[in-house]
Design a protein around this motif. Structure first.
Motif, PDB file in Angstrom:
ATOM      1  N   UNK A 351      -0.645   3.663   4.805  1.00 33.30           N
ATOM      2  CA  UNK A 351       0.540   3.321   5.540  1.00 33.30           C
ATOM      3  C   UNK A 351       0.264   2.597   6.843  1.00 33.30           C
ATOM      4  N   UNK A 352       1.264   2.589   7.709  1.00 33.69           N
ATOM      5  CA  UNK A 352       2.471   3.422   7.733  1.00 33.69           C
ATOM      6  C   UNK A 352       3.480   3.180   6.597  1.00 33.69           C
ATOM      7  N   UNK A 353       3.405   2.021   5.913  1.00 33.01           N
ATOM      8  CA  UNK A 353       4.289   1.797   4.765  1.00 33.01           C
ATOM      9  C   UNK A 353       3.481   2.145   3.521  1.00 33.01           C
ATOM     10  N   UNK A 354       3.718   3.336   2.998  1.00 35.00           N
ATOM     11  CA  UNK A 354       2.882   3.870   1.918  1.00 35.00           C
ATOM     12  C   UNK A 354       3.301   3.289   0.570  1.00 35.00           C
ATOM     13  N   UNK A 355       2.705   2.147   0.227  1.00 30.51           N
ATOM     14  CA  UNK A 355       2.944   1.602  -1.105  1.00 30.51           C
ATOM     15  C   UNK A 355       2.509   2.551  -2.195  1.00 30.51           C
ATOM     16  N   UNK A 470      17.929  10.559   4.090  1.00 27.26           N
ATOM     17  CA  UNK A 470      18.917   9.889   3.227  1.00 27.26           C
ATOM     18  C   UNK A 470      18.289   8.709   2.502  1.00 27.26           C
ATOM     19  N   UNK A 471      17.526   7.899   3.224  1.00 33.19           N
ATOM     20  CA  UNK A 471      16.895   6.732   2.606  1.00 33.19           C
ATOM     21  C   UNK A 471      15.896   7.148   1.534  1.00 33.19           C
ATOM     22  N   UNK A 472      15.145   8.211   1.787  1.00 29.32           N
ATOM     23  CA  UNK A 472      14.156   8.670   0.816  1.00 29.32           C
ATOM     24  C   UNK A 472      14.826   9.192  -0.447  1.00 29.32           C
ATOM     25  N   UNK A 486       9.157  12.318  -1.335  1.00 26.78           N
ATOM     26  CA  UNK A 486      10.303  12.515  -0.445  1.00 26.78           C
ATOM     27  C   UNK A 486       9.973  13.604   0.566  1.00 26.78           C
ATOM     28  N   UNK A 487       9.450  14.703   0.088  1.00 30.40           N
ATOM     29  CA  UNK A 487       9.125  15.818   0.985  1.00 30.40           C
ATOM     30  C   UNK A 487       8.094  15.403   2.027  1.00 30.40           C
ATOM     31  N   UNK A 488       7.115  14.622   1.609  1.00 31.39           N
ATOM     32  CA  UNK A 488       6.070  14.178   2.544  1.00 31.39           C
ATOM     33  C   UNK A 488       6.649  13.217   3.581  1.00 31.39           C
ATOM     34  N   UNK A 489       7.492  12.298   3.144  1.00 32.10           N
ATOM     35  CA  UNK A 489       8.091  11.329   4.065  1.00 32.10           C
ATOM     36  C   UNK A 489       8.949  12.032   5.114  1.00 32.10           C
ATOM     37  N   UNK A 490       9.742  12.992   4.672  1.00 31.02           N
ATOM     38  CA  UNK A 490      10.608  13.713   5.607  1.00 31.02           C
ATOM     39  C   UNK A 490       9.769  14.548   6.576  1.00 31.02           C
TER      40      UNK A 490
END
Length: 505
Positions: A351-355, A470-472, A486-490
């Motif tokens: 990341x920070x943008x985790x493809x 919401x976005x995730x 999703x859980x990791x991003x949040x």
């Protein structure tokens, strides 16, 4: 399809149709262990198997056989091949990363065609998705498929930079891939071996392999385009082309279009136009992902193809081409790869943008599509202006494409390119400056917003986290995030505390 046509007499002298029992994609291969005590293993990938999952083991095998080297007719057509050389002997190596307990195996094998752009094997499919493969109980198999990588191995695995000692000794002295073009049939033979349709198998326990997917990234993504379109065999269940636009050459004789090329058939023509793209009507699915780094060049080459029942093109906004993780040493203890780049990196693995989150969801969708017939999600294209550049929003981030929360709820500007920090490059690394520059150019950059800008975007930390959540979840509903991602991003958003310890609200 592979053709053995009747050719004019002159061509028959130059393009052999081969003996009666020519090499074929299902031919058996020999399997052996590398010699002991002659040098260390060269194991591609920056995600070490012991760190990924302690229940996984890694084993290396030498694979020997004979394969056919093909060419195209003077006016080339995708899928129509002529035999150039029959029964070309080879010895390569594979590394198998598998669950030690066969009961953990869920039937899927990923075969990565290791990338050879650096002159040695790297594993850009493995690095962003290693944890996913282990969590799913999949087997990963990496294959050395390039004469450049073979040369690196047989000469002892000289390190980068070359002032560091070699480590492999004579472990790989017996390897040989005399022509890159034989890799296509060679890997088909390996696939038959892995699926139990060949007498010897490299996995010492009984594993019921039900699905095999081939994947390659960047240069070897082009190999997957060529392989899927020209060499598909029923033992293969799908293909994943990552960060690549078009087909690699069918062999490595000079390009007939070159002013210095010898006359055909001593040269090999390159596919043009739509023929250079992947076949979108194969009987198995093909996933094709492009990062923000790749999209402008890919669009210029006409890479965008409409989705079909078995083909999907996925363009990932804010995601950079490089999959390398942070902390990779150039000089152990002194200099890491990210320290050679001018700007803070933005790689698809770290990341920070985790493809990697997007790629893992794509892998999951591919597997359920093949296993249960569930439909594959459709992706939106990135926006390109009239001169072929990416269109960017008011924050400097690319518009369109598949968008992670980092891009839709930004705290920085992300790009798909970077550059070498020439001014601070040590003198003794000047000899590998071109390679390091290529790495940095493809690594992506991160430009953090200042506190004033963050305050105009988000009232407080809680508001930022809500928008990220919401976005995730929206992206998960579209089929491009797994629940664990999703859980990791949040959780990462909650820990970021972008407004400072006390917040703003």
């Amino acid at each position: 399809m592979i053709m053995r046509p009747v050719l004019p007499c002159l061509l028959l002298l130059l393009l052999s149709a081969g003996p009666a029992f020519a090499a074929g994609p299902a031919d058996p291969v020999s399997v052996s262990r590398p010699p002991e005590g002659q040098g260390e293993i060269f194991s591609p990938g920056f995600r070490v198997i012991a760190d990924v999952d302690p229940g996984y083991v890694e084993e290396e095998f030498l694979i020997g056989g004979a394969a056919t080297n093909y060419t195209y007719a003077e006016t080339p057509v995708r899928g129509e091949l002529l035999v150039l050389e029959d029964d070309v002997p080879y010895t390569t190596r594979i590394i198998v990363r598998r669950p030690a307990d066969p009961n953990r195996f869920h039937g899927t094998v990923v075969v990565e065609w290791w990338n050879s752009t650096a002159g040695f094997d790297t594993a850009p499919v493995w690095d962003p998705s290693a944890e996913f493969f282990a969590q799913e109980g999949w087997i990963y198999v990496g294959v050395t498929n390039s004469s450049d990588s073979i040369e690196h191995l047989i000469t002892g695995c000289s390190a980068l930079p070359p002032i560091l000692p070699s480590t492999c000794g004579t472990r790989y002295a017996g390897l040989s891939i005399p022509e890159n073009g034989i890799a296509f049939e060679m890997v088909s033979q390996i696939a038959h071996l892995l699926k139990g349709q060949s007498p010897d198998r490299p996995i010492p326990l009984e594993y019921d392999v039900r699905r095999i997917y081939h994947a390659g990234n960047s240069q070897q993504g082009g190999s997957i385009v060529t392989y899927a379109s020209n060499f598909h065999v029923p033992v293969n269940d799908g293909y994943f082309v990552q960060a690549a636009s078009s087909a690699r050459p069918i062999n490595f004789r000079p390009d007939c279009a070159s002013a210095t090329a010898p006359a055909y058939p001593a040269c090999t023509p390159r596919l043009q136009g739509a023929d250079a793209l992947v076949d979108t009507n194969l009987p198995v699915p093909v996933l094709h992902s492009l990062t923000e780094t790749d999209v402008p060049r890919g669009v210029a080459r006409g890479v965008r193809q409409p989705d079909t029942s078995t083909y999907r093109l996925y363009e990932m906004a804010g995601v950079a081409h490089v999959t390398v993780h942070e902390g990779v040493d150039v000089i152990p203890g002194l200099l890491t790869l990210e320290q050679t780049c001018l700007n803070p990196m933005n790689t698809s693995a770290d990341g920070p943008v985790f493809g990697s989150y997007l790629l893992n969801a794509m892998w999951a969708k591919l597997d359920v599509h093949v296993t249960f017939g569930w439909p594959l999600p459709h992706g939106e294209p990135m926006e390109i202006d009239a001169v072929g550049d990416l269109v960017r929003d008011q924050h400097g981030n690319a518009k369109g494409g598949i968008r992670l929360p980092a891009v839709d709820v930004p705290i920085a500007m992300y790009t798909g390119t970077n550059e070498l920090d020439v001014a601070n490059l040590p003198q003794f690394l000047q000899g590998v400056a071109n390679l390091l520059n290529l790495f940095c150019v493809l690594a992506g950059s991160t430009f953090d917003f200042d506190q004033a800008k963050l305050a105009t975007l988000y009232q407080n930390n809680d508001g930022y986290v809500r928008r990220v959540r919401t976005a995730a979840n929206d992206l998960k509903d579209e089929g491009f995030l797994l629940r664990r991602a999703v859980n990791r991003i949040v959780a990462d958003a909650e820990a970021a505390d972008i407004m400072g310890e006390d917040g703003c609200g």
